[in-house]
Design an enzyme around this catalytic site. Structure first.
Site, short mmCIF file in Angstrom:
data_model
loop_
_atom_site.label_atom_id
_atom_site.label_comp_id
_atom_site.label_asym_id
_atom_site.label_seq_id
_atom_site.Cartn_x
_atom_site.Cartn_y
_atom_site.Cartn_z
N ASP A 51 1.76 1.47 -0.33
CA ASP A 51 2.44 1.69 1.22
C ASP A 51 3.59 1.27 1.13
OD1 ASP A 51 3.09 1.74 3.46
OD2 ASP A 51 1.07 1.83 4.41
N HIS A 56 5.17 3.94 -0.46
CA HIS A 56 5.80 5.03 0.72
C HIS A 56 7.06 4.55 0.93
CE1 HIS A 56 1.42 5.31 2.35
NE2 HIS A 56 1.98 5.98 1.06
#
Ligand SMILES: *[C@@H]1O[C@H](CO)[C@@H](O)[C@H](O)[C@H]1NC(C)=O
Ligand SMILES: *[C@@H]1O[C@H](CO)[C@@H](O)[C@H](O)[C@H]1NC(C)=O
Ligand SMILES: *[C@@H]1O[C@H](CO)[C@@H](O)[C@H](O)[C@H]1NC(C)=O
Ligand SMILES: *[C@@H]1O[C@H](CO)[C@@H](O)[C@H](O)[C@H]1NC(C)=O
Length: 322
Positions: A217, A240
């Site tokens: 993430d 991310h």
């Protein structure tokens, strides 16, 4: 004076020298019953108690062996600067149920002048938890624990260690002032859900430097009340990307101010640099003085995103206040 009288004095001096070198007390967890491959929860708890009580600088040593550790809290304030040097591998329970619903596996709270150092690895053993993670479809999903929580920790350094395969976020920084992560490593697979690297909230003077963060993430995310944050020479990927926000989901959030992201590499991440805020919240906080400089992106799908209507899985009414 006879030799007989001198001997005990010398022995005492040698004993002192091996335990108090360069003005610090060495607190070796092996002296607290820690054994390779064993559970060190009690040993570390007692070692911390003694280190924290010491009126001169103390250094807790976790040697280069494999250990198991249940959820633990290292709480201050301590009487002098305290260091935890971890050279071995420390494993969390695999089964999330054994974390007793704790937000974090390892918590440091209310400590001033803390150092966490060493070549060691904190392995969250997240694989079993990732399979149970259904937060994408269920808002009331089971709470999974992060590897680390630093809460109300001041003037501290986290250096050298690795956070691996956390069940949820790797590190949460909350209410801290002047905390530096340097030569810090985070690793988890690209497809591990919600394994954000370092999340910062309500903290100031946070530095992340010379570090490598590869996870499933956000690499680093800044929540409300993050001020004077420096991210320097950090390599992110997979993951991310670096994210400001999401902001504005709740009422009365604090502003995000003074961010410097410099000399960073984003490689194989789906996003690069992101600023995201929720729609539908009256504007009470600002995101200002955000600087991004000398950023290299390699194979990044969305290099720069500024999303002022961030609303994953339709969790909001798309009503915009202006
Ligand atoms: C950390 O700093 C804050 C703000 O200066 C202070 O209120 C708090 O007592 C400090 N905490 C510790 C553990 O020293
Ligand atoms: C920040 O913390 C570091 C590490 O303890 C310390 O050396 C430094 O003096 C602190 N900086 C400020 C401005 O207090
Ligand atoms: C980061 O620091 C290392 C070591 O000092 C250096 O070799 C590297 O070029 C730096 N990376 C960036 C992107 O500045
Ligand atoms: C590019 O990044 C994606 C992840 O966003 C990864 O799956 C893919 O393997 C990467 N491509 C190369 C050539 O490294």
């Amino acid at each position: 004076m006879s030799t007989r009288q001198i001997m005990p004095t010398l022995a005492l001096l040698v004993f002192m020298a091996s335990h108090v070198t360069a003005q610090f007390v060495l607190v070796d967890i092996r002296k607290y019953g820690a054994r390779p491959n064993g559970d060190i929860t009690m040993a570390l708890t007692n070692a911390w108690k003694d280190g924290c009580e010491s009126t001169i600088r103390s250094k807790i040593l976790v040697p280069n062996d494999m250990y198991k550790l249940r959820p633990i809290e290292f709480k201050g304030p301590c009487k002098a600067p305290i260091e935890m040097r971890v050279n071995g591998i420390i494993q969390a329970p695999k089964n999330p149920n054994q974390l007793n619903g704790e937000d974090q596996w390892i918590r440091f709270g209310y400590v001033n002048f803390l150092t966490v150092s060493g070549q060691g690895t904190f392995d969250g053993q997240g694989e079993m938890a990732w399979k149970q993670n259904d937060c994408r479809i269920d808002k009331n999903c089971q709470k999974l624990s992060m590897n680390f929580g630093f809460g109300f920790v001041n003037n501290s350094i986290i250096r050298g260690i690795t956070s691996k395969d956390s069940k949820y976020f790797h590190v949460n920084v909350f209410g801290c002032k002047n905390i530096t992560f340097t030569n810090f490593k985070i690793s988890a697979p690209a497809d591990s859900p919600n394994t954000d690297g370092i999340h910062i909230g309500k903290s100031s003077k946070v530095k992340i430097t010379y570090s490598k963060i590869g996870t499933g993430d956000d690499c680093v995310s800044l929540g409300d009340g993050s001020r004077e944050v420096t991210i320097l020479n950090v390599t992110c990927g997979p993951g991310h990307g670096i994210s400001v926000g999401s902001l504005g989901k709740y009422q009365n959030e604090e502003s995000v101010e003074d961010l410097i992201v410099k000399n960073c590499i984003l490689k194989n991440t789906n996003n690069g640099l992101r600023i995201k805020s929720w729609p539908g919240t009256p504007i009470v906080s600002l995101a200002s003085d955000l600087h991004f400089e000398d950023i290299i992106m390699i194979n990044v799908s969305n290099p720069i995103i500024i999303d002022q209507e961030y609303c994953p899985w339709n969790q909001c009414t798309k009503q915009v206040f202006n």
